[in-house]
Design a protein around this motif. Structure first.
Motif, PDB file in Angstrom:
ATOM      1  N   ALA A   1       3.468   3.128  10.893  1.00 53.84           N
ATOM      2  CA  ALA A   1       4.573   4.057  10.656  1.00 53.84           C
ATOM      3  C   ALA A   1       5.769   3.720  11.546  1.00 53.84           C
ATOM      4  N   ILE A   2       5.500   3.301  12.778  1.00 55.22           N
ATOM      5  CA  ILE A   2       6.584   2.915  13.685  1.00 55.22           C
ATOM      6  C   ILE A   2       7.316   1.697  13.124  1.00 55.22           C
ATOM      7  N   SER A   3       6.565   0.729  12.609  1.00 53.73           N
ATOM      8  CA  SER A   3       7.195  -0.456  12.032  1.00 53.73           C
ATOM      9  C   SER A   3       8.021  -0.116  10.808  1.00 53.73           C
ATOM     10  N   LEU A   4       7.531   0.805   9.982  1.00 49.27           N
ATOM     11  CA  LEU A   4       8.311   1.236   8.818  1.00 49.27           C
ATOM     12  C   LEU A   4       9.657   1.808   9.244  1.00 49.27           C
ATOM     13  N   LEU A   5       9.631   2.701  10.206  1.00 43.67           N
ATOM     14  CA  LEU A   5      10.882   3.311  10.676  1.00 43.67           C
ATOM     15  C   LEU A   5      11.774   2.288  11.373  1.00 43.67           C
TER      16      LEU A   5
ATOM     17  N   ALA B   1      -9.800 -12.747   6.572  1.00 42.01           N
ATOM     18  CA  ALA B   1      -8.644 -11.866   6.757  1.00 42.01           C
ATOM     19  C   ALA B   1      -7.404 -12.661   7.158  1.00 42.01           C
ATOM     20  N   VAL B   2      -7.582 -13.636   8.038  1.00 44.57           N
ATOM     21  CA  VAL B   2      -6.455 -14.470   8.462  1.00 44.57           C
ATOM     22  C   VAL B   2      -5.936 -15.296   7.288  1.00 44.57           C
ATOM     23  N   VAL B   3      -6.839 -15.855   6.489  1.00 43.22           N
ATOM     24  CA  VAL B   3      -6.425 -16.639   5.324  1.00 43.22           C
ATOM     25  C   VAL B   3      -5.686 -15.763   4.322  1.00 43.22           C
ATOM     26  N   LEU B   4      -6.203 -14.584   4.065  1.00 40.59           N
ATOM     27  CA  LEU B   4      -5.553 -13.675   3.119  1.00 40.59           C
ATOM     28  C   LEU B   4      -4.169 -13.268   3.609  1.00 40.59           C
ATOM     29  N   GLU B   5      -4.069 -12.958   4.889  1.00 39.34           N
ATOM     30  CA  GLU B   5      -2.779 -12.563   5.449  1.00 39.34           C
ATOM     31  C   GLU B   5      -1.784 -13.717   5.413  1.00 39.34           C
ATOM     32  N   GLY B   6      -2.228 -14.908   5.780  1.00 44.26           N
ATOM     33  CA  GLY B   6      -1.336 -16.060   5.790  1.00 44.26           C
ATOM     34  C   GLY B   6      -0.892 -16.485   4.404  1.00 44.26           C
ATOM     35  N   SER B   7      -1.823 -16.461   3.453  1.00 47.67           N
ATOM     36  CA  SER B   7      -1.457 -16.874   2.093  1.00 47.67           C
ATOM     37  C   SER B   7      -0.556 -15.849   1.418  1.00 47.67           C
ATOM     38  N   SER B   8      -0.758 -14.590   1.698  1.00 47.01           N
ATOM     39  CA  SER B   8       0.144 -13.587   1.117  1.00 47.01           C
ATOM     40  C   SER B   8       1.511 -13.621   1.791  1.00 47.01           C
ATOM     41  N   ALA B   9       1.558 -13.993   3.069  1.00 50.99           N
ATOM     42  CA  ALA B   9       2.837 -14.105   3.762  1.00 50.99           C
ATOM     43  C   ALA B   9       3.677 -15.247   3.207  1.00 50.99           C
ATOM     44  N   ALA B  10       3.019 -16.269   2.650  1.00 51.40           N
ATOM     45  CA  ALA B  10       3.743 -17.399   2.068  1.00 51.40           C
ATOM     46  C   ALA B  10       4.557 -16.971   0.847  1.00 51.40           C
ATOM     47  N   LEU B  11       4.214 -15.861   0.251  1.00 55.80           N
ATOM     48  CA  LEU B  11       4.964 -15.369  -0.906  1.00 55.80           C
ATOM     49  C   LEU B  11       6.227 -14.619  -0.505  1.00 55.80           C
TER      50      LEU B  11
ATOM     51  N   ALA C   1      17.147  -7.050   0.463  1.00 49.16           N
ATOM     52  CA  ALA C   1      15.956  -7.733  -0.033  1.00 49.16           C
ATOM     53  C   ALA C   1      14.874  -7.804   1.042  1.00 49.16           C
ATOM     54  N   ILE C   2      15.254  -8.196   2.250  1.00 51.07           N
ATOM     55  CA  ILE C   2      14.278  -8.279   3.346  1.00 51.07           C
ATOM     56  C   ILE C   2      13.682  -6.909   3.635  1.00 51.07           C
ATOM     57  N   SER C   3      14.533  -5.903   3.721  1.00 50.34           N
ATOM     58  CA  SER C   3      14.013  -4.572   4.036  1.00 50.34           C
ATOM     59  C   SER C   3      13.132  -4.042   2.908  1.00 50.34           C
ATOM     60  N   THR C   4      13.480  -4.326   1.664  1.00 44.32           N
ATOM     61  CA  THR C   4      12.658  -3.848   0.546  1.00 44.32           C
ATOM     62  C   THR C   4      11.277  -4.493   0.573  1.00 44.32           C
ATOM     63  N   ILE C   5      11.228  -5.814   0.700  1.00 38.42           N
ATOM     64  CA  ILE C   5       9.929  -6.502   0.733  1.00 38.42           C
ATOM     65  C   ILE C   5       9.117  -6.052   1.943  1.00 38.42           C
ATOM     66  N   ALA C   6       9.753  -5.989   3.106  1.00 38.64           N
ATOM     67  CA  ALA C   6       9.032  -5.592   4.316  1.00 38.64           C
ATOM     68  C   ALA C   6       8.536  -4.151   4.214  1.00 38.64           C
ATOM     69  N   LEU C   7       9.377  -3.263   3.700  1.00 39.69           N
ATOM     70  CA  LEU C   7       8.962  -1.864   3.596  1.00 39.69           C
ATOM     71  C   LEU C   7       7.843  -1.682   2.580  1.00 39.69           C
ATOM     72  N   VAL C   8       7.891  -2.420   1.490  1.00 44.03           N
ATOM     73  CA  VAL C   8       6.802  -2.330   0.506  1.00 44.03           C
ATOM     74  C   VAL C   8       5.499  -2.830   1.133  1.00 44.03           C
ATOM     75  N   CYS C   9       5.574  -3.942   1.858  1.00 49.74           N
ATOM     76  CA  CYS C   9       4.361  -4.476   2.508  1.00 49.74           C
ATOM     77  C   CYS C   9       3.820  -3.516   3.562  1.00 49.74           C
ATOM     78  N   TRP C  10       4.695  -2.978   4.406  1.00 48.50           N
ATOM     79  CA  TRP C  10       4.229  -2.051   5.442  1.00 48.50           C
ATOM     80  C   TRP C  10       3.741  -0.735   4.842  1.00 48.50           C
ATOM     81  N   ALA C  11       4.376  -0.258   3.781  1.00 46.69           N
ATOM     82  CA  ALA C  11       3.912   0.967   3.124  1.00 46.69           C
ATOM     83  C   ALA C  11       2.545   0.749   2.488  1.00 46.69           C
ATOM     84  N   THR C  12       2.331  -0.420   1.893  1.00 46.22           N
ATOM     85  CA  THR C  12       1.023  -0.752   1.336  1.00 46.22           C
ATOM     86  C   THR C  12      -0.027  -0.800   2.438  1.00 46.22           C
ATOM     87  N   THR C  13       0.319  -1.406   3.555  1.00 42.77           N
ATOM     88  CA  THR C  13      -0.598  -1.454   4.702  1.00 42.77           C
ATOM     89  C   THR C  13      -0.935  -0.054   5.183  1.00 42.77           C
ATOM     90  N   PHE C  14       0.084   0.796   5.270  1.00 45.96           N
ATOM     91  CA  PHE C  14      -0.125   2.178   5.700  1.00 45.96           C
ATOM     92  C   PHE C  14      -1.101   2.890   4.767  1.00 45.96           C
TER      93      PHE C  14
END
Length: 168
Positions: free
Chosen positions: A2-6, A76-86, A124-137
């Motif tokens: 939540a802190i990262s989202l804000l 988990a590291v592979v999944l995180e790294g491969s999804s970050a490549a997108l 664009a950066i904020s939208t992608i980052a917020l969607v990723c962090w909201a999904t994580t949340f």
């Protein structure tokens, strides 16, 4: 999370709105941006890894049998790294959808185009980052539904067959 989202909202939406104009009238206005944005990005870099060290690792060590922990952490590291490549291609396509245009060498209104491009890229950066962090949340929220049961199952499960075999 939540802190990262804000914090991402502050970095990409609030700071540009209250920052200096596109063409600063003084050298002090142009210099003030790095002194504000730099510490903000530093704080984001410090708080982002907390999820991995403070949530993922402890949960994986409690809900997975000891014999499988290394494999699960590696997955988990592979999944995180491969999804970050997108992330970069998604940001690029979204920035173009938000109005990012390449700057021609002889552009008459280059300053306005740069400002438009900066806004499109920030959106664009904020939208992608917020969607990723909201999904994580949301995913961390779902962990509460199964954590106790998974922890009990991992603690009471028999060891893997390969761990009980004795080598000759």
């Amino acid at each position: 999370v939540a802190i990262s989202l804000l914090w991402l909202l502050v970095i990409f939406r609030v700071l540009p709105a209250v920052g200096p104009p596109a063409a600063p009238t003084s050298a002090s206005a142009a210099v003030s941006v790095p002194y504000v944005l730099g510490p903000c990005l530093f704080v984001q870099g410090v708080i982002s890894p907390w999820c991995w060290a403070g949530v993922n690792r402890p949960i994986f060590t409690e809900v997975v049998r000891p014999q499988l922990r290394a494999s699960i952490l590696a997955y988990a590291v592979v999944l995180e790294g491969s999804s970050a490549a997108l992330g970069a291609p998604l940001v690029g396509h979204l920035a173009e959808a938000f109005g990012y245009r390449t700057l021609a060498a002889d552009a008459a209104d280059a300053a306005a185009l740069r400002a438009t491009n900066a806004d499109a890229l920030a959106r664009a950066i904020s939208t992608i980052a917020l969607v990723c962090w909201a999904t994580t949340f949301c995913m961390y929220g779902l962990v509460h539904l199964t954590y106790a049961r998974d922890r009990h199952a991992a603690a009471s499960s028999p060891p893997c067959e390969s761990d009980t075999e004795v080598e000759d």
